[in-house]
Design a protein around this motif. Sequence first.
Motif, PDB file in Angstrom:
ATOM      1  N   LYS A 224      49.746  21.922  -2.167  1.00  0.00           N
ATOM      2  CA  LYS A 224      50.835  21.172  -1.544  1.00  0.00           C
ATOM      3  C   LYS A 224      51.726  20.521  -2.608  1.00  0.00           C
ATOM      4  CE  LYS A 224      51.660  18.274   2.443  1.00  0.00           C
ATOM      5  NZ  LYS A 224      51.025  17.546   3.552  1.00  0.00           N
ATOM      6  N   LEU A 225      51.112  20.039  -3.688  1.00  0.00           N
ATOM      7  CA  LEU A 225      51.888  19.505  -4.812  1.00  0.00           C
ATOM      8  C   LEU A 225      52.771  20.607  -5.407  1.00  0.00           C
ATOM      9  CD1 LEU A 225      49.143  17.376  -6.553  1.00  0.00           C
ATOM     10  CD2 LEU A 225      51.305  16.488  -5.680  1.00  0.00           C
ATOM     11  N   ASP A 226      52.189  21.805  -5.565  1.00  0.00           N
ATOM     12  CA  ASP A 226      52.941  22.939  -6.097  1.00  0.00           C
ATOM     13  C   ASP A 226      54.158  23.240  -5.224  1.00  0.00           C
ATOM     14  OD1 ASP A 226      51.109  23.194  -8.153  1.00  0.00           O
ATOM     15  OD2 ASP A 226      50.052  24.881  -7.239  1.00  0.00           O
ATOM     16  N   CYS A 227      53.958  23.255  -3.919  1.00  0.00           N
ATOM     17  CA  CYS A 227      55.060  23.530  -2.992  1.00  0.00           C
ATOM     18  C   CYS A 227      56.131  22.449  -3.073  1.00  0.00           C
ATOM     19  CB  CYS A 227      54.543  23.624  -1.556  1.00  0.00           C
ATOM     20  SG  CYS A 227      53.648  25.129  -1.196  1.00  0.00           S
ATOM     21  N   LEU A 228      55.709  21.197  -3.101  1.00  0.00           N
ATOM     22  CA  LEU A 228      56.650  20.086  -3.157  1.00  0.00           C
ATOM     23  C   LEU A 228      57.486  20.135  -4.432  1.00  0.00           C
ATOM     24  CD1 LEU A 228      57.644  17.394  -1.921  1.00  0.00           C
ATOM     25  CD2 LEU A 228      55.859  16.270  -3.237  1.00  0.00           C
ATOM     26  N   LEU A 229      56.834  20.311  -5.567  1.00  0.00           N
ATOM     27  CA  LEU A 229      57.555  20.361  -6.836  1.00  0.00           C
ATOM     28  C   LEU A 229      58.483  21.574  -6.896  1.00  0.00           C
ATOM     29  CD1 LEU A 229      54.651  19.266  -9.207  1.00  0.00           C
ATOM     30  CD2 LEU A 229      56.616  17.895  -8.489  1.00  0.00           C
ATOM     31  N   SER A 230      58.015  22.714  -6.419  1.00  0.00           N
ATOM     32  CA  SER A 230      58.843  23.924  -6.408  1.00  0.00           C
ATOM     33  C   SER A 230      60.054  23.755  -5.503  1.00  0.00           C
ATOM     34  CB  SER A 230      58.026  25.122  -5.931  1.00  0.00           C
ATOM     35  OG  SER A 230      57.028  25.430  -6.860  1.00  0.00           O
ATOM     36  N   GLU A 231      59.851  23.090  -4.373  1.00  0.00           N
ATOM     37  CA  GLU A 231      60.934  22.880  -3.415  1.00  0.00           C
ATOM     38  C   GLU A 231      62.097  22.119  -4.053  1.00  0.00           C
ATOM     39  OE1 GLU A 231      61.555  20.958   1.051  1.00  0.00           O
ATOM     40  OE2 GLU A 231      59.591  20.895   0.108  1.00  0.00           O
ATOM     41  N   TYR A 232      61.786  21.219  -4.972  1.00  0.00           N
ATOM     42  CA  TYR A 232      62.816  20.435  -5.642  1.00  0.00           C
ATOM     43  C   TYR A 232      63.213  21.014  -6.999  1.00  0.00           C
ATOM     44  CZ  TYR A 232      62.673  16.983  -1.997  1.00  0.00           C
ATOM     45  OH  TYR A 232      62.782  16.354  -0.781  1.00  0.00           O
ATOM     46  N   GLY A 233      62.739  22.209  -7.305  1.00  0.00           N
ATOM     47  CA  GLY A 233      63.113  22.867  -8.544  1.00  0.00           C
ATOM     48  C   GLY A 233      62.501  22.225  -9.777  1.00  0.00           C
ATOM     49  N   LEU A 234      61.371  21.553  -9.602  1.00  0.00           N
ATOM     50  CA  LEU A 234      60.700  20.865 -10.702  1.00  0.00           C
ATOM     51  C   LEU A 234      59.585  21.733 -11.274  1.00  0.00           C
ATOM     52  CD1 LEU A 234      60.561  17.374  -8.994  1.00  0.00           C
ATOM     53  CD2 LEU A 234      62.106  18.109 -10.815  1.00  0.00           C
ATOM     54  N   PRO A 235      59.192  21.469 -12.517  1.00  0.00           N
ATOM     55  CA  PRO A 235      58.148  22.293 -13.139  1.00  0.00           C
ATOM     56  C   PRO A 235      56.798  22.134 -12.451  1.00  0.00           C
ATOM     57  CG  PRO A 235      58.716  20.432 -14.543  1.00  0.00           C
ATOM     58  CD  PRO A 235      59.689  20.432 -13.401  1.00  0.00           C
ATOM     59  N   VAL A 236      56.116  23.249 -12.300  1.00  0.00           N
ATOM     60  CA  VAL A 236      54.793  23.266 -11.681  1.00  0.00           C
ATOM     61  C   VAL A 236      53.816  23.747 -12.742  1.00  0.00           C
ATOM     62  CG1 VAL A 236      53.410  24.162  -9.778  1.00  0.00           C
ATOM     63  CG2 VAL A 236      55.848  23.823  -9.466  1.00  0.00           C
ATOM     64  N   SER A 237      53.464  22.855 -13.654  1.00  0.00           N
ATOM     65  CA  SER A 237      52.530  23.227 -14.706  1.00  0.00           C
ATOM     66  C   SER A 237      51.569  22.077 -14.952  1.00  0.00           C
ATOM     67  CB  SER A 237      53.288  23.568 -15.989  1.00  0.00           C
ATOM     68  OG  SER A 237      54.038  22.462 -16.422  1.00  0.00           O
ATOM     69  N   GLY A 238      50.441  22.394 -15.557  1.00  0.00           N
ATOM     70  CA  GLY A 238      49.429  21.385 -15.826  1.00  0.00           C
ATOM     71  C   GLY A 238      48.338  21.403 -14.775  1.00  0.00           C
ATOM     72  N   ASP A 239      47.385  20.505 -14.957  1.00  0.00           N
ATOM     73  CA  ASP A 239      46.305  20.428 -13.971  1.00  0.00           C
ATOM     74  C   ASP A 239      46.738  19.547 -12.798  1.00  0.00           C
ATOM     75  OD1 ASP A 239      46.058  17.786 -14.807  1.00  0.00           O
ATOM     76  OD2 ASP A 239      44.190  18.100 -15.897  1.00  0.00           O
ATOM     77  N   VAL A 240      45.880  19.444 -11.810  1.00  0.00           N
ATOM     78  CA  VAL A 240      46.249  18.732 -10.581  1.00  0.00           C
ATOM     79  C   VAL A 240      46.543  17.255 -10.851  1.00  0.00           C
ATOM     80  CG1 VAL A 240      43.881  18.217  -9.828  1.00  0.00           C
ATOM     81  CG2 VAL A 240      45.693  18.470  -8.129  1.00  0.00           C
ATOM     82  N   GLN A 241      45.827  16.625 -11.780  1.00  0.00           N
ATOM     83  CA  GLN A 241      46.077  15.212 -12.088  1.00  0.00           C
ATOM     84  C   GLN A 241      47.452  15.025 -12.728  1.00  0.00           C
ATOM     85  OE1 GLN A 241      44.360  12.669 -10.965  1.00  0.00           O
ATOM     86  NE2 GLN A 241      42.942  14.106 -10.014  1.00  0.00           N
ATOM     87  N   GLN A 242      47.834  15.945 -13.599  1.00  0.00           N
ATOM     88  CA  GLN A 242      49.157  15.864 -14.224  1.00  0.00           C
ATOM     89  C   GLN A 242      50.259  16.057 -13.179  1.00  0.00           C
ATOM     90  OE1 GLN A 242      48.422  18.949 -17.116  1.00  0.00           O
ATOM     91  NE2 GLN A 242      48.312  17.459 -18.786  1.00  0.00           N
ATOM     92  N   LYS A 243      50.035  16.971 -12.243  1.00  0.00           N
ATOM     93  CA  LYS A 243      51.019  17.214 -11.186  1.00  0.00           C
ATOM     94  C   LYS A 243      51.154  15.992 -10.295  1.00  0.00           C
ATOM     95  CE  LYS A 243      50.075  22.153 -11.096  1.00  0.00           C
ATOM     96  NZ  LYS A 243      49.522  23.261 -10.324  1.00  0.00           N
ATOM     97  N   ARG A 244      50.025  15.359  -9.962  1.00  0.00           N
ATOM     98  CA  ARG A 244      50.070  14.146  -9.129  1.00  0.00           C
ATOM     99  C   ARG A 244      50.841  13.038  -9.836  1.00  0.00           C
ATOM    100  NH1 ARG A 244      44.103  15.007  -7.279  1.00  0.00           N
ATOM    101  NH2 ARG A 244      44.514  15.961  -5.259  1.00  0.00           N
ATOM    102  N   LYS A 245      50.540  12.829 -11.103  1.00  0.00           N
ATOM    103  CA  LYS A 245      51.208  11.786 -11.883  1.00  0.00           C
ATOM    104  C   LYS A 245      52.708  12.071 -11.957  1.00  0.00           C
ATOM    105  CE  LYS A 245      51.056   9.422 -16.316  1.00  0.00           C
ATOM    106  NZ  LYS A 245      50.436   9.332 -17.624  1.00  0.00           N
ATOM    107  N   PHE A 246      53.070  13.323 -12.197  1.00  0.00           N
ATOM    108  CA  PHE A 246      54.478  13.704 -12.269  1.00  0.00           C
ATOM    109  C   PHE A 246      55.178  13.477 -10.932  1.00  0.00           C
ATOM    110  CE2 PHE A 246      57.990  16.776 -12.096  1.00  0.00           C
ATOM    111  CZ  PHE A 246      58.693  16.400 -13.233  1.00  0.00           C
ATOM    112  N   ALA A 247      54.552  13.903  -9.834  1.00  0.00           N
ATOM    113  CA  ALA A 247      55.140  13.744  -8.505  1.00  0.00           C
ATOM    114  C   ALA A 247      55.313  12.260  -8.160  1.00  0.00           C
ATOM    115  CB  ALA A 247      54.280  14.437  -7.447  1.00  0.00           C
TER     116      ALA A 247
END
Length: 79
Positions: free
Chosen positions: A48-71
Amino acid sequence: MESVARSTATVGGGAGENSGERCGQYFQMPVHYPRYSQADYETMPEWKLDCLLSEYGLPVSGDVQQKRKFAMGTFLWPR
């Protein structure tokens, strides 16, 4: 003088772009700002984080904790 051929392809790939078959396959500016709380981001599954970040054209890289922190840094406003 040479003629220049123009492509008639649609942005985003054409048919199926609005079908929801793939998450984040094509960038389209979302209409609404996400309204998730910090608790929502902390428990949100990685897909779901991947979808959210992709939807806004943001980078989808790193582990799940990095994605959460970025979001959270991107979408949460300080109170």
